[in-house]
Design a protein around this motif. Sequence first.
Motif, PDB file in Angstrom:
ATOM      1  N   GLN A  24     -12.509  -0.387 -20.605  1.00 15.17           N
ATOM      2  CA  GLN A  24     -11.567   0.224 -19.690  1.00 15.17           C
ATOM      3  C   GLN A  24     -10.673  -0.890 -19.167  1.00 15.17           C
ATOM      4  OE1 GLN A  24     -11.240   3.529 -18.753  1.00 15.17           O
ATOM      5  NE2 GLN A  24     -12.738   3.991 -20.316  1.00 15.17           N
ATOM      6  N   PRO A  26      -7.501  -1.551 -16.625  1.00 17.89           N
ATOM      7  CA  PRO A  26      -6.512  -1.052 -15.673  1.00 17.89           C
ATOM      8  C   PRO A  26      -5.108  -1.494 -16.070  1.00 17.89           C
ATOM      9  CG  PRO A  26      -8.300  -2.199 -14.540  1.00 17.89           C
ATOM     10  CD  PRO A  26      -8.448  -2.461 -16.000  1.00 17.89           C
ATOM     11  N   TYR A  27      -4.140  -0.612 -15.811  1.00 16.29           N
ATOM     12  CA  TYR A  27      -2.749  -0.951 -16.096  1.00 16.29           C
ATOM     13  C   TYR A  27      -1.867  -0.476 -14.964  1.00 16.29           C
ATOM     14  CZ  TYR A  27      -1.536   3.854 -17.153  1.00 16.29           C
ATOM     15  OH  TYR A  27      -1.302   5.196 -17.036  1.00 16.29           O
ATOM     16  N   GLN A  39       0.211   4.166 -12.966  1.00 16.36           N
ATOM     17  CA  GLN A  39      -0.971   3.308 -13.067  1.00 16.36           C
ATOM     18  C   GLN A  39      -2.149   4.135 -13.547  1.00 16.36           C
ATOM     19  OE1 GLN A  39      -2.059   1.609  -9.321  1.00 16.36           O
ATOM     20  NE2 GLN A  39      -2.378   3.571  -8.327  1.00 16.36           N
ATOM     21  N   ASP A  41      -6.149   3.724 -16.032  1.00 21.08           N
ATOM     22  CA  ASP A  41      -7.053   2.933 -16.854  1.00 21.08           C
ATOM     23  C   ASP A  41      -6.854   3.317 -18.309  1.00 21.08           C
ATOM     24  OD1 ASP A  41      -8.497   1.438 -14.885  1.00 21.08           O
ATOM     25  OD2 ASP A  41      -9.506   3.309 -14.330  1.00 21.08           O
ATOM     26  N   ASN A  43      -8.354   3.494 -21.995  1.00 19.34           N
ATOM     27  CA  ASN A  43      -9.627   3.520 -22.700  1.00 19.34           C
ATOM     28  C   ASN A  43      -9.372   2.913 -24.077  1.00 19.34           C
ATOM     29  OD1 ASN A  43     -12.206   4.013 -23.566  1.00 19.34           O
ATOM     30  ND2 ASN A  43     -11.859   6.178 -23.942  1.00 19.34           N
TER      31      ASN A  43
END
Length: 79
Positions: A24, A26-27, A39, A41, A43
């Motif tokens: 995972q 985060p972005y 924003q 996560d 996968n």
Amino acid sequence: MTIFPNPVSDRLIIRLQGSMETIQAPYMILDPAGRLVKQGDLNLKFKYAELPVSELPTGTYIIRILEADQWHQYRIVKQ
């Protein structure tokens, strides 16, 4: 990490260079003024993920992705 296509219209593809495990990541996507516009996560399964961006208006953005405790930053152009 590789991000394509750029410019993008519908989906951004993110590929990792490392291990094959699922992670995972985060972005966040920022507009040119630094405002957060999206924003979540990613996968990243088998080093690969697709990120829908069709809802973003045309323009230039910065995408930041956290992977292995390091932020990676890229400039993308949304068509």
